[in-house]
Every structure is written in structure tokens, then in C-alpha cells.
Design an enzyme around this catalytic site. Structure first.
Site, PDB file in Angstrom:
ATOM      1  N   GLY A   1      34.228-116.138 105.774  1.00 16.76           N
ATOM      2  CA  GLY A   1      34.713-116.326 107.131  1.00 16.76           C
ATOM      3  C   GLY A   1      34.283-115.156 107.985  1.00 16.76           C
ATOM      4  O   GLY A   1      33.232-114.560 107.769  1.00 16.76           O
ATOM      5  N   CYS A   2      35.100-114.794 108.940  1.00 16.80           N
ATOM      6  CA  CYS A   2      34.783-113.711 109.868  1.00 16.80           C
ATOM      7  C   CYS A   2      34.446-112.427 109.111  1.00 16.80           C
ATOM      8  O   CYS A   2      35.255-111.931 108.333  1.00 16.80           O
ATOM      9  CB  CYS A   2      35.966-113.472 110.790  1.00 16.80           C
ATOM     10  SG  CYS A   2      35.724-112.082 111.905  1.00 16.80           S
ATOM     11  N   PHE A   3      33.267-111.891 109.356  1.00 11.74           N
ATOM     12  CA  PHE A   3      32.871-110.693 108.618  1.00 11.74           C
ATOM     13  C   PHE A   3      33.700-109.475 108.975  1.00 11.74           C
ATOM     14  O   PHE A   3      33.774-108.528 108.205  1.00 11.74           O
ATOM     15  CB  PHE A   3      31.378-110.398 108.697  1.00 11.74           C
ATOM     16  CG  PHE A   3      30.729-110.425 110.061  1.00 11.74           C
ATOM     17  CD1 PHE A   3      31.356-110.014 111.212  1.00 11.74           C
ATOM     18  CD2 PHE A   3      29.411-110.856 110.157  1.00 11.74           C
ATOM     19  CE1 PHE A   3      30.728-110.031 112.437  1.00 11.74           C
ATOM     20  CE2 PHE A   3      28.749-110.879 111.384  1.00 11.74           C
ATOM     21  CZ  PHE A   3      29.419-110.465 112.531  1.00 11.74           C
ATOM     22  N   TRP A   4      34.350-109.454 110.136  1.00  9.58           N
ATOM     23  CA  TRP A   4      35.227-108.328 110.468  1.00  9.58           C
ATOM     24  C   TRP A   4      36.284-108.139 109.377  1.00  9.58           C
ATOM     25  O   TRP A   4      36.632-107.025 109.027  1.00  9.58           O
ATOM     26  CB  TRP A   4      35.964-108.575 111.777  1.00  9.58           C
ATOM     27  CG  TRP A   4      35.139-108.596 113.012  1.00  9.58           C
ATOM     28  CD1 TRP A   4      33.842-108.167 113.179  1.00  9.58           C
ATOM     29  CD2 TRP A   4      35.573-109.073 114.277  1.00  9.58           C
ATOM     30  NE1 TRP A   4      33.460-108.359 114.472  1.00  9.58           N
ATOM     31  CE2 TRP A   4      34.499-108.903 115.180  1.00  9.58           C
ATOM     32  CE3 TRP A   4      36.761-109.617 114.741  1.00  9.58           C
ATOM     33  CZ2 TRP A   4      34.582-109.257 116.521  1.00  9.58           C
ATOM     34  CZ3 TRP A   4      36.848-109.974 116.071  1.00  9.58           C
ATOM     35  CH2 TRP A   4      35.772-109.796 116.954  1.00  9.58           C
ATOM     36  N   CYS A   5      36.791-109.255 108.861  1.00  9.24           N
ATOM     37  CA  CYS A   5      37.875-109.207 107.877  1.00  9.24           C
ATOM     38  C   CYS A   5      37.381-109.015 106.445  1.00  9.24           C
ATOM     39  O   CYS A   5      38.196-108.886 105.533  1.00  9.24           O
ATOM     40  CB  CYS A   5      38.711-110.483 107.960  1.00  9.24           C
ATOM     41  SG  CYS A   5      39.578-110.663 109.529  1.00  9.24           S
TER      42      CYS A   5
END
Length: 182
Positions: free
Chosen positions: A12-16
Site C-alpha cells: 500500500g502507501c509507501f509512507w507507511c
């Protein structure tokens, strides 16, 4: 001469997906980027539009004498909803699909075994729906995406909470110690 290896995970979101790996001894770097698609050196906007075939991912450089690929797989599983192959939490679509991109046959075998073990564990009632694919070109994301949790901690923490990721991890992995995204 030190021999480092790479591991590439889409969750999913690479930030996380950076923070959970960033603090382990033996992890040399965690880079946010794009992989699995057909467009060379895509931008964030192109990937988000969903026509590049890429998914957001992290590429981890690690020292296998200090942290094993198997340990990295365990950390990966504990950051995602492994039953959702169509995105993760608030992020939907192919550019957020979960996947393990293996770099050699040993990683391939370990990834398959870990997926089978997770399915057999009974932790989830739905089938494990995470692709295991050979690693292809990885394109680092724009600088403002790198180490986002450090650069924008308030926004990162709100996103981590309100996307549904934090609650899911707490509910499904509270008995484990490798869920360090918060």
C-alpha cells in the site's frame, strides 16, 4: 567485503512501509519507490493515475549477517492486510496492491513458504492474497516521499491512524512485536 542484499515489498502507501523497517539493526536503507510496471522512471502522479502498472513499494538494503530475509518477511506481513489484493486500507487500486518482489531463488522460496505458513496459521479467515513476483526495475520516488514519517510526522501519524492501517494492525497483530509503524 560486506555483502548486502535487497528486499522489495509493496504494502500500500509507501509512507507507511518505511518506518517499520527503518529501526532494525542490519537494515542499511529503506527507499520508497515504484516497481512492477512498464513505464520507465514514472512520477508519483503517473503511478497514482493507475496506468503505469507500477505499485508503490519499498526497497530495503540489508546486511543478512545481522537481519535475515525471513525476519524482513515477518515484519512485512505485519504491516498489511494480506487478504486484500486490491489495495491497502484507504488506498485502492493496482498502484497500492501488495506484493513481494523476490531478488533470487532463495527469497522466492522463503516468500512462498512464509505466505503458506501465514495461510495455514488460521490468523485470517480469508485467503492470503499477496502476489509473489520476480523483482524488476525499481524507481525511487521523488525526494519529498523519502523518509516521510520523519519529514512530516504529524501528517504521517494522522494518515497512519485514519487510513485504517493502525487499527487493523492492532487488531490482527497485537501479539507480535514487529508492528512498529506508529
Amino acid at each position: 567485503m560486506q555483502q548486502y542484499e535487497q528486499a522489495t515489498f509493496a504494502g500500500g502507501c509507501f509512507w507507511c512501509m518505511v518506518k517499520p523497517f527503518d529501526h532494525y539493526e542490519g537494515v542499511i536503507s529503506v527507499i520508497s519507490g515504484y516497481t512492477g510496471g512498464h513505464v520507465v522512471n514514472p512520477t508519483y502522479q503517473q503511478v497514482c493515475q493507475g496506468h503505469t502498472g507500477h505499485t508503490e513499494a519499498v526497497q530495503i538494503t540489508f546486511d543478512p549477517s545481522k537481519i535475515s530475509y525471513s525476519t524482513l518477511l515477518d515484519i512485512f506481513w505485519q504491516q498489511i492486510d494480506p487478504t486484500d489484493g486490491n489495495g491497502q486500507f484507504a488506498d485502492r487500486g493496482d498502484s497500492y496492491r501488495p506484493a513481494i518482489f523476490y531478488h533470487n531463488e532463495s527469497q522466492h522460496k522463503q516468500a512462498l513458504a512464509s505466505k503458506q505458513a501465514l495461510q495455514a496459521s488460521g490468523r485470517f479467515t480469508q485467503p492470503i492474497n499477496v502476489a509473489i513476483e520476480p523483482a524488476v526495475a525499481f524507481y525511487p520516488a521523488e525526494d519529498y516521499h523519502q523518509e516521510y514519517y520523519k519529514k512530516q510526522p504529524q501528517h504521517y501519524n494522522r494518515y497512519y491512524q485514519f487510513s485504517g492501517r493502525s487499527g487493523f494492525i492492532s487488531q490482527h497483530w497485537q501479539d507480535k512485536n514487529n508492528s512498529k509503524g506508529e
